[in-house]
Write an enzyme that holds these catalytic residues in place. Structure first.
Site, PDB file in Angstrom:
ATOM      1  N   ASN A  10       0.980  -1.028   0.074  1.00  0.00           N
ATOM      2  CA  ASN A  10      -0.001   0.120  -0.037  1.00  0.00           C
ATOM      3  C   ASN A  10       0.665   1.278   0.133  1.00  0.00           C
ATOM      4  O   ASN A  10       1.262   1.635   1.085  1.00  0.00           O
ATOM      5  CB  ASN A  10      -0.901  -0.172   1.337  1.00  0.00           C
ATOM      6  CG  ASN A  10      -1.636   1.345   1.227  1.00  0.00           C
ATOM      7  OD1 ASN A  10      -1.817   1.996   0.479  1.00  0.00           O
ATOM      8  ND2 ASN A  10      -2.274   1.483   2.329  1.00  0.00           N
ATOM      9  N   LYS A  12       0.123   4.303  -0.455  1.00  0.00           N
ATOM     10  CA  LYS A  12      -0.743   5.619   0.158  1.00  0.00           C
ATOM     11  C   LYS A  12      -0.467   6.547  -0.563  1.00  0.00           C
ATOM     12  O   LYS A  12      -0.444   6.454  -2.032  1.00  0.00           O
ATOM     13  CB  LYS A  12      -0.327   5.490   1.486  1.00  0.00           C
ATOM     14  CG  LYS A  12      -0.336   4.679   2.215  1.00  0.00           C
ATOM     15  CD  LYS A  12       0.106   4.480   3.836  1.00  0.00           C
ATOM     16  CE  LYS A  12      -0.322   3.234   4.542  1.00  0.00           C
ATOM     17  NZ  LYS A  12      -0.182   3.430   5.972  1.00  0.00           N
ATOM     18  N   HIS A  98      -9.610   1.571   4.641  1.00  0.00           N
ATOM     19  CA  HIS A  98      -8.353   1.716   5.463  1.00  0.00           C
ATOM     20  C   HIS A  98      -8.473   2.507   6.725  1.00  0.00           C
ATOM     21  O   HIS A  98      -9.225   3.408   6.495  1.00  0.00           O
ATOM     22  CB  HIS A  98      -7.091   2.178   4.732  1.00  0.00           C
ATOM     23  CG  HIS A  98      -5.887   2.037   5.195  1.00  0.00           C
ATOM     24  ND1 HIS A  98      -5.525   2.979   5.964  1.00  0.00           N
ATOM     25  CD2 HIS A  98      -5.021   1.151   5.024  1.00  0.00           C
ATOM     26  CE1 HIS A  98      -4.210   2.887   6.515  1.00  0.00           C
ATOM     27  NE2 HIS A  98      -3.792   1.881   5.932  1.00  0.00           N
ATOM     28  N   GLU A 100      -7.058   4.937   7.841  1.00  0.00           N
ATOM     29  CA  GLU A 100      -6.854   6.367   7.266  1.00  0.00           C
ATOM     30  C   GLU A 100      -7.944   6.786   6.704  1.00  0.00           C
ATOM     31  O   GLU A 100      -8.203   8.203   6.849  1.00  0.00           O
ATOM     32  CB  GLU A 100      -5.627   6.396   6.379  1.00  0.00           C
ATOM     33  CG  GLU A 100      -4.223   6.224   7.425  1.00  0.00           C
ATOM     34  CD  GLU A 100      -2.923   5.599   6.620  1.00  0.00           C
ATOM     35  OE1 GLU A 100      -3.082   5.683   5.435  1.00  0.00           O
ATOM     36  OE2 GLU A 100      -2.073   5.189   7.335  1.00  0.00           O
ATOM     37  N   GLU A 170      -5.617  -4.610  10.788  1.00  0.00           N
ATOM     38  CA  GLU A 170      -4.433  -3.744  10.934  1.00  0.00           C
ATOM     39  C   GLU A 170      -4.935  -3.001  12.446  1.00  0.00           C
ATOM     40  O   GLU A 170      -5.487  -1.889  12.295  1.00  0.00           O
ATOM     41  CB  GLU A 170      -4.558  -2.845   9.954  1.00  0.00           C
ATOM     42  CG  GLU A 170      -4.351  -3.362   8.537  1.00  0.00           C
ATOM     43  CD  GLU A 170      -3.505  -2.237   7.550  1.00  0.00           C
ATOM     44  OE1 GLU A 170      -2.426  -2.559   7.127  1.00  0.00           O
ATOM     45  OE2 GLU A 170      -4.254  -1.499   7.343  1.00  0.00           O
ATOM     46  N   GLY A 176       2.370   2.452  10.925  1.00  0.00           N
ATOM     47  CA  GLY A 176       3.364   3.312  10.598  1.00  0.00           C
ATOM     48  C   GLY A 176       4.135   3.730  12.018  1.00  0.00           C
ATOM     49  O   GLY A 176       4.705   4.706  11.987  1.00  0.00           O
ATOM     50  N   SER A 217       3.348  -1.979  10.427  1.00  0.00           N
ATOM     51  CA  SER A 217       4.666  -2.102  10.829  1.00  0.00           C
ATOM     52  C   SER A 217       5.273  -3.468  10.624  1.00  0.00           C
ATOM     53  O   SER A 217       6.250  -3.793  11.122  1.00  0.00           O
ATOM     54  CB  SER A 217       4.711  -1.647  12.216  1.00  0.00           C
ATOM     55  OG  SER A 217       4.665  -0.237  12.428  1.00  0.00           O
TER      56      SER A 217
HETATM   57  P1  PGA Z   1       2.841   0.414   7.824  1.00  0.00           P
HETATM   58  O1  PGA Z   1       1.347   0.651   6.955  1.00  0.00           O
HETATM   59  O2  PGA Z   1       3.407  -0.950   7.006  1.00  0.00           O
HETATM   60  O3  PGA Z   1       3.548   1.550   7.485  1.00  0.00           O
HETATM   61  O4  PGA Z   1       2.508   0.153   9.065  1.00  0.00           O
HETATM   62  C1  PGA Z   1       0.203  -0.512   7.026  1.00  0.00           C
HETATM   63  C2  PGA Z   1      -0.868  -0.054   6.184  1.00  0.00           C
HETATM   64  O5  PGA Z   1      -1.363   1.200   6.658  1.00  0.00           O
HETATM   65  O6  PGA Z   1      -1.717  -0.858   5.527  1.00  0.00           O
END
Ligand code: PGA
Length: 256
Positions: A10, A12, A98, A100, A170, A176, A217
Site C-alpha cells: 500500500n 498510500k 483503510h 486512514e 490492522e 506506521g 509495521s
Molecule cells: P505500515 O502501514 O506498514 O507503514 O505500518 C500499513 C498500512 O497502513 O496498511
C-alpha cells in the site's frame, strides 16, 4: 483460497506517478531474483499512477490494486473513482476501509459495506481493513470492535463461487509506528475474525475464498514471525513497501 501467502503493498499517497513507475521497475528487477515466485504480490499505487504501473507489470506475475473505490459503477459523483473503471484499467484488488480513510475521510462501516458489494459486483477482490484504536484496546473492546467491523462490512454479501475476499487486520495504533503487535496477538485477532466469517458464510467458502492478512509495521525483521502463524495468510505493507529491497525481502520470506 489457495495456500499461497499474499503480500500487498500500500503505497498510500507517498509517491508521484514518476516515483511509482521507478519503484515498480525496481521491484520487478528485485522479484526476478526469486525463483520460482510463488507468493502472490500486489502493488497498490495511488489512482494517478495506476495505468502507468499497470503497463509496467503487465508481463509480470504481479497484480494491481487500488487504494479505494466508490460504491456506484458510474454517474454524477464528482471526484469519485468507479470500481468498474478500476477493473477496466487492470486492477484485480481494491483496499476498502483503510483506517486512514475511516479517520480522515470519516468513512463508516455502512459505506464500507456498499463499497465491498460494489467491488465484488465488478470482479474486484476487496481487501477490507479492520482494526481497533488504542483507546478501544485499552477499554478491552478489541475483539468486539473487530467483529463488528467485519460483520457490518459483509452485511448482505453473498459470495458467488468465483468471488474472493481478503480481510486485513490492522491495529490502528501500530500502523506506521515502527512497532508491530506481538504475532501471537495478531493470530488471536485472526481467529476472532474467522469465527465472524463462519457466521456469515459456509466453512468451505471461508476456507476456500477468504484470506485473513495482517498489517501494521511489518518489516523484513519481523515478517517471519507473522507468516508462521497458522491463521495469517499474508501481509499488507505500508512503509516497508516503499523501497524495492525491503519489499522484495518481504516477498522472499512469504514465498513458500
Ligand atoms: P505500515 O502501514 O506498514 O507503514 O505500518 C500499513 C498500512 O497502513 O496498511
Amino acid at each position: 483460497m489457495d495456500k499461497q501467502k499474499i503480500v500487498i503493498a500500500n503505497w498510500k499517497m507517498n509517491l508521484s506517478p514518476a516515483d511509482s513507475l521507478n519503484l515498480a521497475e525496481a521491484i520487478i528487477t528485485k522479484l526476478a531474483e526469486i525463483k520460482p515466485l510463488q507468493a502472490q504480490t500486489v502493488l497498490c499505487p495511488d489512482f494517478l499512477s495506476l495505468s502507468g504501473v499497470a503497463q509496467k507489470i503487465k508481463e509480470q506475475s504481479i497484480s494491481l490494486g487500488a487504494q479505494d473505490c466508490f460504491w456506484e459503477p458510474s454517474g454524477a459523483y464528482t471526484g469519485e473513482v468507479s470500481p468498474q473503471f478500476l477493473r477496466e484499467l487492470g486492477c484485480a484488488y481494491v483496499i476498502i476501509g483503510h483506517s486512514e480513510r475511516r479517520q480522515y475521510m470519516a468513512e463508516t462501516d455502512e459505506q464500507i459495506n456498499l463499497k465491498v458489494k460494489a467491488a465484488l459486483a465488478n470482479s474486484l477482490i476487496p481487501v477490507i481493513c479492520v482494526g481497533e484504536t488504542f483507546e478501544e484496546r485499552q477499554e478491552g473492546n478489541k475483539d468486539f470492535v473487530i467483529s463488528q467491523q467485519v460483520s457490518v462490512a459483509l452485511k448482505g454479501v453473498k459470495l458467488l463461487d468465483q468471488d474472493k475476499v481478503i480481510i486485513a487486520y490492522e491495529p490502528v495504533w501500530v500502523i506506521g509506528s515502527g512497532q508491530a503487535v506481538a504475532p501471537e496477538e495478531a493470530e488471536h485477532a485472526h481467529r476472532v475474525i474467522r469465527q465472524v466469517l463462519i457466521d456469515h458464510f459456509s466453512i468451505n467458502a471461508v476456507n476456500g475464498q477468504i484470506k485473513i492478512i495482517y498489517g501494521g509495521s511489518v518489516k523484513p525483521n519481523n515478517v517471519g514471525n507473522f507468516l508462521i502463524q497458522p491463521a495469517i495468510d499474508g501481509i499488507l505493507v505500508g512503509g516497508a513497501s516503499l523501497e524495492a529491497e525491503s519489499f522484495a525481502e518481504l516477498v522472499k520470506q512469504a514465498n513458500l
